[in-house]
Motif scaffolding. Structure first.
Motif, PDB file in Angstrom:
ATOM      1  N   ALA A 240       0.821  -1.212   0.000  1.00  0.00           N
ATOM      2  CA  ALA A 240       0.000   0.000   0.000  1.00  0.00           C
ATOM      3  C   ALA A 240       0.853   1.259   0.000  1.00  0.00           C
ATOM      4  CB  ALA A 240      -0.925  -0.008   1.219  1.00  0.00           C
ATOM      5  N   ALA A 241       2.053   1.159   0.571  1.00  0.00           N
ATOM      6  CA  ALA A 241       2.971   2.307   0.612  1.00  0.00           C
ATOM      7  C   ALA A 241       3.872   2.372  -0.619  1.00  0.00           C
ATOM      8  CB  ALA A 241       3.822   2.236   1.880  1.00  0.00           C
ATOM      9  N   GLY A 242       3.646   1.499  -1.578  1.00  0.00           N
ATOM     10  CA  GLY A 242       4.473   1.495  -2.785  1.00  0.00           C
ATOM     11  C   GLY A 242       5.841   0.885  -2.577  1.00  0.00           C
ATOM     12  N   GLU A 243       5.972   0.013  -1.567  1.00  0.00           N
ATOM     13  CA  GLU A 243       7.257  -0.597  -1.242  1.00  0.00           C
ATOM     14  C   GLU A 243       7.212  -2.114  -1.449  1.00  0.00           C
ATOM     15  OE1 GLU A 243       7.862   0.565   2.779  1.00  0.00           O
ATOM     16  OE2 GLU A 243       8.167   2.694   2.310  1.00  0.00           O
ATOM     17  N   GLY A 244       6.647  -2.528  -2.552  1.00  0.00           N
ATOM     18  CA  GLY A 244       6.474  -3.946  -2.798  1.00  0.00           C
ATOM     19  C   GLY A 244       7.759  -4.740  -2.889  1.00  0.00           C
ATOM     20  N   GLU A 245       8.855  -4.103  -3.293  1.00  0.00           N
ATOM     21  CA  GLU A 245      10.125  -4.820  -3.421  1.00  0.00           C
ATOM     22  C   GLU A 245      10.923  -4.840  -2.130  1.00  0.00           C
ATOM     23  OE1 GLU A 245      10.631  -6.599  -6.183  1.00  0.00           O
ATOM     24  OE2 GLU A 245       8.618  -5.822  -6.555  1.00  0.00           O
ATOM     25  N   ALA A 246      10.434  -4.184  -1.099  1.00  0.00           N
ATOM     26  CA  ALA A 246      11.123  -4.189   0.198  1.00  0.00           C
ATOM     27  C   ALA A 246      11.034  -5.572   0.837  1.00  0.00           C
ATOM     28  CB  ALA A 246      10.516  -3.141   1.121  1.00  0.00           C
ATOM     29  N   LEU A 247      12.097  -5.971   1.522  1.00  0.00           N
ATOM     30  CA  LEU A 247      12.117  -7.268   2.185  1.00  0.00           C
ATOM     31  C   LEU A 247      11.311  -7.223   3.483  1.00  0.00           C
ATOM     32  CD1 LEU A 247      15.860  -8.347   1.775  1.00  0.00           C
ATOM     33  CD2 LEU A 247      13.884  -9.021   0.386  1.00  0.00           C
ATOM     34  N   LEU A 248      10.677  -8.340   3.794  1.00  0.00           N
ATOM     35  CA  LEU A 248       9.949  -8.437   5.049  1.00  0.00           C
ATOM     36  C   LEU A 248      10.910  -8.647   6.207  1.00  0.00           C
ATOM     37  CD1 LEU A 248       6.857 -10.630   4.049  1.00  0.00           C
ATOM     38  CD2 LEU A 248       7.106  -8.134   4.048  1.00  0.00           C
ATOM     39  N   SER A 249      10.416  -8.428   7.414  1.00  0.00           N
ATOM     40  CA  SER A 249      11.257  -8.494   8.612  1.00  0.00           C
ATOM     41  C   SER A 249      11.651  -9.915   8.973  1.00  0.00           C
ATOM     42  CB  SER A 249      10.528  -7.848   9.794  1.00  0.00           C
ATOM     43  OG  SER A 249       9.281  -8.504  10.024  1.00  0.00           O
ATOM     44  N   GLN A 250      10.941 -10.904   8.424  1.00  0.00           N
ATOM     45  CA  GLN A 250      11.211 -12.304   8.749  1.00  0.00           C
ATOM     46  C   GLN A 250      11.409 -13.087   7.453  1.00  0.00           C
ATOM     47  OE1 GLN A 250       8.499 -13.978  11.629  1.00  0.00           O
ATOM     48  NE2 GLN A 250       8.771 -16.059  10.848  1.00  0.00           N
ATOM     49  N   LYS A 251      12.340 -14.024   7.447  1.00  0.00           N
ATOM     50  CA  LYS A 251      12.604 -14.814   6.253  1.00  0.00           C
ATOM     51  C   LYS A 251      11.521 -15.875   6.069  1.00  0.00           C
ATOM     52  CE  LYS A 251      17.616 -14.162   6.293  1.00  0.00           C
ATOM     53  NZ  LYS A 251      18.943 -14.811   6.387  1.00  0.00           N
ATOM     54  N   TYR A 252      11.258 -16.191   4.814  1.00  0.00           N
ATOM     55  CA  TYR A 252      10.248 -17.192   4.472  1.00  0.00           C
ATOM     56  C   TYR A 252      10.768 -18.576   4.839  1.00  0.00           C
ATOM     57  CZ  TYR A 252       6.329 -18.974   1.611  1.00  0.00           C
ATOM     58  OH  TYR A 252       5.170 -19.561   1.170  1.00  0.00           O
ATOM     59  N   TYR A 253       9.984 -19.307   5.628  1.00  0.00           N
ATOM     60  CA  TYR A 253      10.390 -20.614   6.146  1.00  0.00           C
ATOM     61  C   TYR A 253      11.750 -20.563   6.831  1.00  0.00           C
ATOM     62  CZ  TYR A 253       6.354 -22.526   3.848  1.00  0.00           C
ATOM     63  OH  TYR A 253       5.055 -22.776   3.477  1.00  0.00           O
ATOM     64  N   GLY A 254      12.106 -19.390   7.339  1.00  0.00           N
ATOM     65  CA  GLY A 254      13.289 -19.252   8.159  1.00  0.00           C
ATOM     66  C   GLY A 254      14.605 -19.107   7.424  1.00  0.00           C
ATOM     67  N   PHE A 255      14.604 -19.172   6.079  1.00  0.00           N
ATOM     68  CA  PHE A 255      15.905 -19.095   5.401  1.00  0.00           C
ATOM     69  C   PHE A 255      15.892 -18.330   4.069  1.00  0.00           C
ATOM     70  CE2 PHE A 255      13.902 -22.697   3.416  1.00  0.00           C
ATOM     71  CZ  PHE A 255      14.412 -22.764   2.133  1.00  0.00           C
ATOM     72  N   VAL A 256      14.738 -17.891   3.582  1.00  0.00           N
ATOM     73  CA  VAL A 256      14.695 -17.203   2.291  1.00  0.00           C
ATOM     74  C   VAL A 256      14.246 -15.759   2.481  1.00  0.00           C
ATOM     75  CG1 VAL A 256      13.662 -17.139  -0.005  1.00  0.00           C
ATOM     76  CG2 VAL A 256      14.189 -19.336   1.056  1.00  0.00           C
ATOM     77  N   PRO A 257      15.110 -14.769   2.217  1.00  0.00           N
ATOM     78  CA  PRO A 257      14.649 -13.379   2.220  1.00  0.00           C
ATOM     79  C   PRO A 257      13.542 -13.214   1.178  1.00  0.00           C
ATOM     80  CG  PRO A 257      17.050 -13.508   2.130  1.00  0.00           C
ATOM     81  CD  PRO A 257      16.539 -14.894   1.877  1.00  0.00           C
ATOM     82  N   ILE A 258      12.457 -12.538   1.547  1.00  0.00           N
ATOM     83  CA  ILE A 258      11.318 -12.446   0.640  1.00  0.00           C
ATOM     84  C   ILE A 258      10.754 -11.037   0.629  1.00  0.00           C
ATOM     85  CG2 ILE A 258       9.617 -13.187   2.381  1.00  0.00           C
ATOM     86  CD1 ILE A 258       8.251 -14.779   0.061  1.00  0.00           C
ATOM     87  N   SER A 259      10.381 -10.596  -0.560  1.00  0.00           N
ATOM     88  CA  SER A 259       9.827  -9.257  -0.709  1.00  0.00           C
ATOM     89  C   SER A 259       8.354  -9.248  -0.324  1.00  0.00           C
ATOM     90  CB  SER A 259       9.982  -8.788  -2.157  1.00  0.00           C
ATOM     91  OG  SER A 259       9.145  -9.546  -3.027  1.00  0.00           O
ATOM     92  N   ALA A 260       7.856  -8.054  -0.074  1.00  0.00           N
ATOM     93  CA  ALA A 260       6.448  -7.911   0.282  1.00  0.00           C
ATOM     94  C   ALA A 260       5.547  -8.385  -0.846  1.00  0.00           C
ATOM     95  CB  ALA A 260       6.154  -6.448   0.620  1.00  0.00           C
ATOM     96  N   SER A 261       5.898  -8.044  -2.082  1.00  0.00           N
ATOM     97  CA  SER A 261       5.040  -8.417  -3.203  1.00  0.00           C
ATOM     98  C   SER A 261       4.997  -9.931  -3.398  1.00  0.00           C
ATOM     99  CB  SER A 261       5.509  -7.730  -4.481  1.00  0.00           C
ATOM    100  OG  SER A 261       6.844  -8.098  -4.792  1.00  0.00           O
ATOM    101  N   ARG A 262       6.139 -10.616  -3.242  1.00  0.00           N
ATOM    102  CA  ARG A 262       6.128 -12.067  -3.450  1.00  0.00           C
ATOM    103  C   ARG A 262       5.388 -12.781  -2.322  1.00  0.00           C
ATOM    104  NH1 ARG A 262       8.685 -15.890  -6.932  1.00  0.00           N
ATOM    105  NH2 ARG A 262       6.979 -17.351  -7.203  1.00  0.00           N
ATOM    106  N   PHE A 263       5.558 -12.330  -1.088  1.00  0.00           N
ATOM    107  CA  PHE A 263       4.860 -12.970   0.020  1.00  0.00           C
ATOM    108  C   PHE A 263       3.356 -12.796  -0.123  1.00  0.00           C
ATOM    109  CE2 PHE A 263       3.128 -13.449   4.255  1.00  0.00           C
ATOM    110  CZ  PHE A 263       3.794 -14.561   4.737  1.00  0.00           C
ATOM    111  N   ALA A 264       2.922 -11.592  -0.470  1.00  0.00           N
ATOM    112  CA  ALA A 264       1.492 -11.354  -0.647  1.00  0.00           C
ATOM    113  C   ALA A 264       0.945 -12.178  -1.799  1.00  0.00           C
ATOM    114  CB  ALA A 264       1.232  -9.873  -0.881  1.00  0.00           C
ATOM    115  N   SER A 265       1.752 -12.373  -2.836  1.00  0.00           N
ATOM    116  CA  SER A 265       1.323 -13.172  -3.983  1.00  0.00           C
ATOM    117  C   SER A 265       1.151 -14.633  -3.605  1.00  0.00           C
ATOM    118  CB  SER A 265       2.342 -13.034  -5.116  1.00  0.00           C
ATOM    119  OG  SER A 265       1.964 -13.793  -6.237  1.00  0.00           O
ATOM    120  N   LEU A 266       2.051 -15.145  -2.764  1.00  0.00           N
ATOM    121  CA  LEU A 266       2.001 -16.553  -2.370  1.00  0.00           C
ATOM    122  C   LEU A 266       0.936 -16.835  -1.312  1.00  0.00           C
ATOM    123  CD1 LEU A 266       5.830 -17.290  -2.132  1.00  0.00           C
ATOM    124  CD2 LEU A 266       4.238 -18.351  -3.743  1.00  0.00           C
ATOM    125  N   VAL A 267       0.752 -15.924  -0.376  1.00  0.00           N
ATOM    126  CA  VAL A 267      -0.084 -16.181   0.788  1.00  0.00           C
ATOM    127  C   VAL A 267      -1.438 -15.470   0.704  1.00  0.00           C
ATOM    128  CG1 VAL A 267      -0.202 -15.994   3.317  1.00  0.00           C
ATOM    129  CG2 VAL A 267       1.954 -16.563   2.199  1.00  0.00           C
TER     130      VAL A 267
END
Length: 377
Positions: A240-267
Protein backbone atom coordinates in the motif's frame (compact mmCIF):
# COMPACT_ATOMS: atom_id res chain seq x y z
CA UNK A 1 34.91 -47.50 -11.04
CA UNK A 2 31.72 -49.27 -12.22
CA UNK A 3 31.19 -50.15 -15.87
CA UNK A 4 28.28 -47.68 -16.05
CA UNK A 5 30.38 -44.81 -14.70
CA UNK A 6 33.20 -45.70 -17.09
CA UNK A 7 30.78 -45.57 -20.03
CA UNK A 8 29.38 -42.21 -18.90
CA UNK A 9 32.87 -40.79 -18.38
CA UNK A 10 33.86 -41.91 -21.87
CA UNK A 11 30.76 -40.23 -23.32
CA UNK A 12 31.49 -36.96 -21.51
CA UNK A 13 35.16 -36.84 -22.46
CA UNK A 14 34.46 -37.68 -26.08
CA UNK A 15 31.71 -35.06 -26.31
CA UNK A 16 33.97 -32.38 -24.85
CA UNK A 17 36.86 -33.14 -27.23
CA UNK A 18 34.73 -33.30 -30.34
CA UNK A 19 32.66 -30.29 -29.27
CA UNK A 20 35.79 -28.14 -29.27
CA UNK A 21 36.28 -28.88 -32.96
CA UNK A 22 32.83 -29.24 -34.50
CA UNK A 23 29.53 -27.36 -34.53
CA UNK A 24 26.72 -28.43 -32.24
CA UNK A 25 24.72 -29.96 -35.05
CA UNK A 26 27.61 -32.03 -36.35
CA UNK A 27 28.36 -33.12 -32.79
CA UNK A 28 24.73 -34.16 -32.36
CA UNK A 29 24.82 -36.28 -35.49
CA UNK A 30 28.25 -37.74 -34.88
CA UNK A 31 27.68 -38.64 -31.22
CA UNK A 32 24.14 -39.93 -31.45
CA UNK A 33 25.23 -43.51 -30.78
CA UNK A 34 27.18 -42.42 -27.71
CA UNK A 35 24.18 -40.47 -26.51
CA UNK A 36 22.06 -43.62 -26.65
CA UNK A 37 24.64 -45.36 -24.48
CA UNK A 38 24.46 -42.57 -21.90
CA UNK A 39 20.65 -42.60 -21.93
CA UNK A 40 20.65 -46.33 -21.36
CA UNK A 41 22.89 -45.89 -18.34
CA UNK A 42 20.72 -43.06 -17.06
CA UNK A 43 17.70 -45.35 -16.98
CA UNK A 44 19.20 -46.91 -13.86
CA UNK A 45 17.72 -45.34 -10.69
CA UNK A 46 21.20 -44.53 -9.38
CA UNK A 47 22.87 -43.40 -12.62
CA UNK A 48 23.64 -39.71 -13.23
CA UNK A 49 21.86 -37.77 -15.96
CA UNK A 50 24.14 -36.91 -18.87
CA UNK A 51 23.72 -33.60 -20.66
CA UNK A 52 25.12 -30.33 -21.93
CA UNK A 53 25.25 -27.22 -19.72
CA UNK A 54 25.04 -23.90 -21.57
CA UNK A 55 24.28 -20.21 -21.10
CA UNK A 56 21.47 -18.15 -22.57
CA UNK A 57 20.95 -14.41 -22.30
CA UNK A 58 18.71 -11.56 -23.40
CA UNK A 59 20.75 -8.56 -24.68
CA UNK A 60 19.41 -6.36 -21.88
CA UNK A 61 20.30 -8.74 -19.06
CA UNK A 62 23.42 -7.98 -17.01
CA UNK A 63 24.37 -11.68 -16.82
CA UNK A 64 23.34 -14.95 -18.48
CA UNK A 65 21.28 -17.79 -17.08
CA UNK A 66 21.99 -21.48 -17.56
CA UNK A 67 20.19 -24.57 -18.82
CA UNK A 68 21.07 -28.26 -18.71
CA UNK A 69 19.99 -30.21 -21.79
CA UNK A 70 19.82 -34.01 -21.94
CA UNK A 71 21.13 -36.19 -23.45
CA UNK A 72 24.58 -34.75 -24.03
CA UNK A 73 24.30 -35.16 -27.80
CA UNK A 74 21.15 -35.70 -29.84
CA UNK A 75 19.42 -34.86 -33.10
CA UNK A 76 16.02 -34.04 -31.56
CA UNK A 77 14.04 -30.97 -32.55
CA UNK A 78 11.52 -31.34 -29.72
CA UNK A 79 12.30 -30.04 -26.25
CA UNK A 80 10.56 -30.69 -22.94
CA UNK A 81 11.30 -27.83 -20.54
CA UNK A 82 11.11 -29.00 -16.94
CA UNK A 83 10.31 -26.17 -14.48
CA UNK A 84 10.66 -26.86 -10.77
CA UNK A 85 9.02 -25.17 -7.81
CA UNK A 86 10.23 -22.88 -5.03
CA UNK A 87 13.76 -23.75 -3.81
CA UNK A 88 14.29 -26.01 -6.84
CA UNK A 89 17.10 -26.08 -9.35
CA UNK A 90 18.44 -29.03 -11.31
CA UNK A 91 17.06 -32.54 -10.65
CA UNK A 92 14.13 -31.10 -8.75
CA UNK A 93 12.26 -34.39 -8.29
CA UNK A 94 13.38 -37.98 -8.00
CA UNK A 95 11.83 -38.99 -11.34
CA UNK A 96 13.81 -36.54 -13.52
CA UNK A 97 16.39 -39.10 -14.64
CA UNK A 98 13.70 -41.58 -15.68
CA UNK A 99 11.76 -38.83 -17.44
CA UNK A 100 14.86 -37.81 -19.41
CA UNK A 101 15.49 -41.37 -20.58
CA UNK A 102 11.84 -41.90 -21.57
CA UNK A 103 11.73 -38.62 -23.48
CA UNK A 104 14.92 -39.43 -25.38
CA UNK A 105 13.39 -42.69 -26.59
CA UNK A 106 10.51 -40.66 -28.04
CA UNK A 107 12.65 -38.08 -29.78
CA UNK A 108 12.46 -35.38 -27.09
CA UNK A 109 15.28 -33.64 -25.25
CA UNK A 110 14.84 -32.70 -21.59
CA UNK A 111 15.86 -29.13 -20.68
CA UNK A 112 16.23 -28.00 -17.06
CA UNK A 113 16.61 -24.21 -16.77
CA UNK A 114 18.30 -22.52 -13.83
CA UNK A 115 16.26 -19.34 -13.44
CA UNK A 116 17.05 -16.29 -11.35
CA UNK A 117 14.34 -17.57 -8.98
CA UNK A 118 15.90 -21.02 -8.60
CA UNK A 119 17.04 -22.29 -5.22
CA UNK A 120 16.62 -19.42 -2.71
CA UNK A 121 16.16 -16.70 -5.35
CA UNK A 122 12.37 -16.93 -5.49
CA UNK A 123 11.83 -14.53 -2.60
CA UNK A 124 12.88 -11.56 -4.72
CA UNK A 125 11.45 -12.81 -8.00
CA UNK A 126 8.01 -13.34 -9.56
CA UNK A 127 6.09 -15.62 -11.89
CA UNK A 128 6.29 -13.03 -14.64
CA UNK A 129 10.04 -12.86 -14.29
CA UNK A 130 10.29 -16.65 -14.55
CA UNK A 131 8.12 -16.64 -17.66
CA UNK A 132 10.18 -13.89 -19.25
CA UNK A 133 13.38 -15.79 -18.64
CA UNK A 134 11.79 -18.75 -20.40
CA UNK A 135 10.01 -16.96 -23.30
CA UNK A 136 10.44 -13.15 -23.51
CA UNK A 137 9.34 -10.49 -25.91
CA UNK A 138 11.61 -9.89 -28.87
CA UNK A 139 12.39 -6.36 -27.66
CA UNK A 140 12.76 -5.59 -23.96
CA UNK A 141 13.45 -1.98 -23.03
CA UNK A 142 14.26 -2.46 -19.36
CA UNK A 143 17.21 -4.03 -17.64
CA UNK A 144 15.00 -5.40 -14.91
CA UNK A 145 12.70 -7.24 -17.39
CA UNK A 146 9.40 -8.52 -16.06
CA UNK A 147 10.60 -12.01 -15.45
CA UNK A 148 8.24 -14.30 -17.16
CA UNK A 149 10.81 -13.74 -19.86
CA UNK A 150 13.56 -16.02 -18.58
CA UNK A 151 11.48 -18.95 -19.62
CA UNK A 152 10.57 -17.26 -22.85
CA UNK A 153 14.17 -16.36 -23.52
CA UNK A 154 15.16 -19.99 -23.17
CA UNK A 155 12.55 -21.02 -25.73
CA UNK A 156 13.71 -18.30 -28.09
CA UNK A 157 17.34 -19.30 -27.61
CA UNK A 158 16.60 -22.90 -28.55
CA UNK A 159 14.31 -21.95 -31.44
CA UNK A 160 16.94 -19.60 -32.89
CA UNK A 161 19.61 -22.25 -32.45
CA UNK A 162 17.47 -24.71 -34.37
CA UNK A 163 16.86 -22.12 -37.11
CA UNK A 164 13.16 -21.97 -36.29
CA UNK A 165 12.60 -25.73 -36.35
CA UNK A 166 11.73 -26.57 -32.73
CA UNK A 167 8.69 -27.60 -30.72
CA UNK A 168 8.27 -27.49 -26.96
CA UNK A 169 6.45 -29.12 -24.08
CA UNK A 170 6.34 -27.72 -20.55
CA UNK A 171 6.36 -29.81 -17.39
CA UNK A 172 5.58 -27.71 -14.36
CA UNK A 173 6.75 -29.62 -11.33
CA UNK A 174 6.57 -29.59 -7.58
CA UNK A 175 9.73 -29.68 -5.47
CA UNK A 176 11.29 -32.11 -3.07
CA UNK A 177 11.45 -29.65 -0.20
CA UNK A 178 8.68 -29.05 2.27
CA UNK A 179 6.94 -25.70 2.28
CA UNK A 180 7.39 -25.05 -1.43
CA UNK A 181 4.64 -26.15 -3.66
CA UNK A 182 3.64 -25.98 -7.30
CA UNK A 183 5.37 -22.89 -8.62
CA UNK A 184 6.61 -24.77 -11.68
CA UNK A 185 2.95 -25.28 -12.61
CA UNK A 186 2.24 -21.60 -12.04
CA UNK A 187 5.22 -20.69 -14.22
CA UNK A 188 3.88 -22.82 -17.07
CA UNK A 189 0.44 -21.21 -16.78
CA UNK A 190 1.97 -17.73 -16.73
CA UNK A 191 4.24 -18.42 -19.70
CA UNK A 192 1.33 -19.64 -21.82
CA UNK A 193 -0.61 -16.52 -20.97
CA UNK A 194 2.09 -13.88 -21.50
CA UNK A 195 4.74 -15.17 -23.91
CA UNK A 196 4.70 -13.83 -27.49
CA UNK A 197 2.31 -15.67 -29.83
CA UNK A 198 5.11 -16.95 -32.07
CA UNK A 199 6.67 -18.73 -29.09
CA UNK A 200 3.40 -20.01 -27.64
CA UNK A 201 2.61 -21.56 -31.02
CA UNK A 202 5.65 -23.77 -30.53
CA UNK A 203 4.42 -25.08 -27.15
CA UNK A 204 2.43 -28.21 -27.96
CA UNK A 205 1.91 -29.64 -24.48
CA UNK A 206 1.81 -28.61 -20.83
CA UNK A 207 1.81 -31.07 -17.93
CA UNK A 208 1.13 -29.61 -14.49
CA UNK A 209 2.26 -31.98 -11.74
CA UNK A 210 0.46 -31.31 -8.43
CA UNK A 211 -1.16 -27.94 -9.25
CA UNK A 212 -1.79 -26.94 -5.64
CA UNK A 213 -2.89 -23.62 -4.19
CA UNK A 214 -0.11 -22.00 -2.16
CA UNK A 215 -2.72 -19.99 -0.29
CA UNK A 216 -4.80 -23.03 0.66
CA UNK A 217 -1.72 -25.09 1.51
CA UNK A 218 -0.96 -22.61 4.29
CA UNK A 219 -3.96 -23.96 6.19
CA UNK A 220 -2.38 -27.41 6.58
CA UNK A 221 0.96 -26.05 7.82
CA UNK A 222 1.56 -25.07 11.42
CA UNK A 223 1.49 -21.40 12.35
CA UNK A 224 1.40 -21.68 16.11
CA UNK A 225 2.76 -18.19 16.77
CA UNK A 226 0.60 -16.42 14.20
CA UNK A 227 3.64 -15.14 12.30
CA UNK A 228 2.06 -15.83 8.90
CA UNK A 229 -0.79 -13.41 9.53
CA UNK A 230 1.58 -10.76 10.85
CA UNK A 231 3.85 -11.11 7.81
CA UNK A 232 0.90 -10.85 5.43
CA UNK A 233 -0.25 -7.68 7.19
CA UNK A 234 3.30 -6.31 6.94
CA UNK A 235 3.47 -7.21 3.25
CA UNK A 236 0.13 -5.60 2.47
CA UNK A 237 1.14 -2.44 4.33
CA UNK A 238 4.35 -2.19 2.32
CA UNK A 239 2.45 -2.74 -0.92
CA UNK A 240 0.00 0.00 0.00
CA UNK A 241 2.97 2.31 0.61
CA UNK A 242 4.47 1.49 -2.79
CA UNK A 243 7.26 -0.60 -1.24
CA UNK A 244 6.47 -3.95 -2.80
CA UNK A 245 10.13 -4.82 -3.42
CA UNK A 246 11.12 -4.19 0.20
CA UNK A 247 12.12 -7.27 2.19
CA UNK A 248 9.95 -8.44 5.05
CA UNK A 249 11.26 -8.49 8.61
CA UNK A 250 11.21 -12.30 8.75
CA UNK A 251 12.60 -14.81 6.25
CA UNK A 252 10.25 -17.19 4.47
CA UNK A 253 10.39 -20.61 6.15
CA UNK A 254 13.29 -19.25 8.16
CA UNK A 255 15.91 -19.09 5.40
CA UNK A 256 14.69 -17.20 2.29
CA UNK A 257 14.65 -13.38 2.22
CA UNK A 258 11.32 -12.45 0.64
CA UNK A 259 9.83 -9.26 -0.71
CA UNK A 260 6.45 -7.91 0.28
CA UNK A 261 5.04 -8.42 -3.20
CA UNK A 262 6.13 -12.07 -3.45
CA UNK A 263 4.86 -12.97 0.02
CA UNK A 264 1.49 -11.35 -0.65
CA UNK A 265 1.32 -13.17 -3.98
CA UNK A 266 2.00 -16.55 -2.37
CA UNK A 267 -0.08 -16.18 0.79
CA UNK A 268 -2.72 -13.56 -0.07
CA UNK A 269 -5.89 -14.04 -2.06
CA UNK A 270 -6.10 -13.71 -5.85
CA UNK A 271 -2.52 -12.57 -6.44
CA UNK A 272 -0.34 -13.69 -9.38
CA UNK A 273 0.62 -16.95 -7.63
CA UNK A 274 -2.96 -17.76 -6.61
CA UNK A 275 -4.02 -19.82 -9.64
CA UNK A 276 -5.31 -23.13 -8.30
CA UNK A 277 -7.48 -22.34 -5.27
CA UNK A 278 -10.62 -24.42 -4.89
CA UNK A 279 -12.68 -21.54 -3.50
CA UNK A 280 -12.66 -19.62 -6.78
CA UNK A 281 -15.85 -19.54 -8.80
CA UNK A 282 -15.95 -21.35 -12.13
CA UNK A 283 -15.82 -17.99 -13.86
CA UNK A 284 -12.71 -16.95 -11.94
CA UNK A 285 -10.98 -20.27 -12.69
CA UNK A 286 -11.80 -19.82 -16.37
CA UNK A 287 -10.22 -16.37 -16.28
CA UNK A 288 -7.06 -17.88 -14.79
CA UNK A 289 -6.88 -21.14 -16.79
CA UNK A 290 -8.90 -20.53 -19.95
CA UNK A 291 -5.77 -20.03 -22.05
CA UNK A 292 -4.55 -23.53 -21.14
CA UNK A 293 -6.82 -24.98 -23.84
CA UNK A 294 -6.50 -24.67 -27.61
CA UNK A 295 -9.41 -22.24 -27.99
CA UNK A 296 -7.89 -20.02 -25.33
CA UNK A 297 -4.54 -20.02 -27.12
CA UNK A 298 -6.06 -19.31 -30.51
CA UNK A 299 -7.82 -16.27 -29.09
CA UNK A 300 -4.43 -14.52 -29.05
CA UNK A 301 -2.35 -16.88 -31.21
CA UNK A 302 -4.71 -17.80 -34.08
CA UNK A 303 -2.19 -20.03 -35.85
CA UNK A 304 -1.54 -22.28 -32.85
CA UNK A 305 -1.37 -25.86 -34.23
CA UNK A 306 -2.63 -27.56 -31.07
CA UNK A 307 -2.09 -27.75 -27.31
CA UNK A 308 -2.48 -30.71 -24.94
CA UNK A 309 -2.75 -29.86 -21.23
CA UNK A 310 -2.68 -32.45 -18.45
CA UNK A 311 -3.54 -31.50 -14.86
CA UNK A 312 -1.90 -34.29 -12.83
CA UNK A 313 -3.02 -34.41 -9.20
CA UNK A 314 -1.56 -36.41 -6.32
CA UNK A 315 -4.30 -38.36 -4.58
CA UNK A 316 -2.47 -38.27 -1.23
CA UNK A 317 -1.13 -34.72 -1.51
CA UNK A 318 -0.13 -33.59 1.98
CA UNK A 319 -0.48 -29.92 1.01
CA UNK A 320 -4.13 -30.14 -0.07
CA UNK A 321 -6.61 -29.41 2.76
CA UNK A 322 -8.92 -32.35 3.59
CA UNK A 323 -11.90 -30.15 2.71
CA UNK A 324 -10.89 -30.00 -0.97
CA UNK A 325 -12.71 -32.44 -3.25
CA UNK A 326 -9.81 -33.30 -5.56
CA UNK A 327 -11.81 -35.20 -8.24
CA UNK A 328 -14.26 -32.30 -8.43
CA UNK A 329 -11.44 -29.76 -8.60
CA UNK A 330 -9.80 -31.75 -11.38
CA UNK A 331 -13.01 -31.63 -13.42
CA UNK A 332 -13.32 -27.89 -12.78
CA UNK A 333 -9.76 -27.26 -14.00
CA UNK A 334 -10.42 -29.20 -17.20
CA UNK A 335 -13.65 -27.27 -17.77
CA UNK A 336 -11.90 -23.96 -17.10
CA UNK A 337 -9.33 -24.83 -19.79
CA UNK A 338 -12.05 -25.54 -22.34
CA UNK A 339 -12.63 -29.25 -21.82
CA UNK A 340 -11.43 -32.31 -23.67
CA UNK A 341 -12.39 -30.79 -27.02
CA UNK A 342 -9.68 -28.19 -26.43
CA UNK A 343 -7.02 -30.69 -25.39
CA UNK A 344 -7.43 -30.49 -21.60
CA UNK A 345 -7.48 -33.57 -19.37
CA UNK A 346 -6.81 -34.55 -15.77
CA UNK A 347 -5.26 -37.50 -13.96
CA UNK A 348 -5.26 -38.36 -10.26
CA UNK A 349 -2.39 -40.58 -9.09
CA UNK A 350 -3.99 -42.64 -6.34
CA UNK A 351 -2.28 -42.25 -2.97
CA UNK A 352 0.63 -40.23 -4.39
CA UNK A 353 2.44 -37.68 -2.26
CA UNK A 354 2.91 -34.09 -3.37
CA UNK A 355 6.29 -34.66 -5.05
CA UNK A 356 5.59 -38.29 -6.05
CA UNK A 357 8.27 -39.61 -3.68
CA UNK A 358 5.77 -42.23 -2.55
CA UNK A 359 4.35 -44.74 -3.14
CA UNK A 360 7.16 -46.20 -5.29
CA UNK A 361 4.90 -46.61 -8.34
CA UNK A 362 3.82 -42.94 -8.42
CA UNK A 363 6.87 -41.55 -10.22
CA UNK A 364 6.70 -44.19 -12.94
CA UNK A 365 2.98 -43.57 -13.45
CA UNK A 366 3.66 -39.86 -13.87
CA UNK A 367 6.48 -40.40 -16.39
CA UNK A 368 4.16 -42.69 -18.36
CA UNK A 369 1.44 -40.01 -18.29
CA UNK A 370 3.85 -37.39 -19.63
CA UNK A 371 4.85 -39.73 -22.45
CA UNK A 372 1.22 -40.46 -23.36
CA UNK A 373 0.50 -36.74 -23.52
CA UNK A 374 3.44 -36.10 -25.82
CA UNK A 375 2.53 -39.08 -27.98
CA UNK A 376 -0.87 -37.44 -28.61
CA UNK A 377 0.67 -34.38 -30.24
Amino acid sequence: MSATRERLLAVGVTAAMVGALLSRRRVAQGLLALSRLASSAAASPTAPLSGCLYRYKHPSWPAPLQAFESPAAHAHRKYCVYIGGLTDGLLACSYVEALGAALDERGWSLVQPVLSSSYAGFGCSSLQRDADELAPLRHTHTHTHTLTTAAAQLLRHIADREEGDAEFALVGATPLSAGSHSTGCQDAVTLLRTAPPELRCRVRAAVLQAPVSDRESQTVEQDSDGSRGRLLAEAEAKLAAGEGEALLSQKYYGFVPISASRFASLVGRDGPDDLFSSDFTDERLAAKLGHMGLAGQRATAPSHPGLRTLFCFSGGDEYVPPSVDVPLLARRFVAAAGGAENGASALILAGASHNLAKPPRAAGEFVAAVCRTLDEI
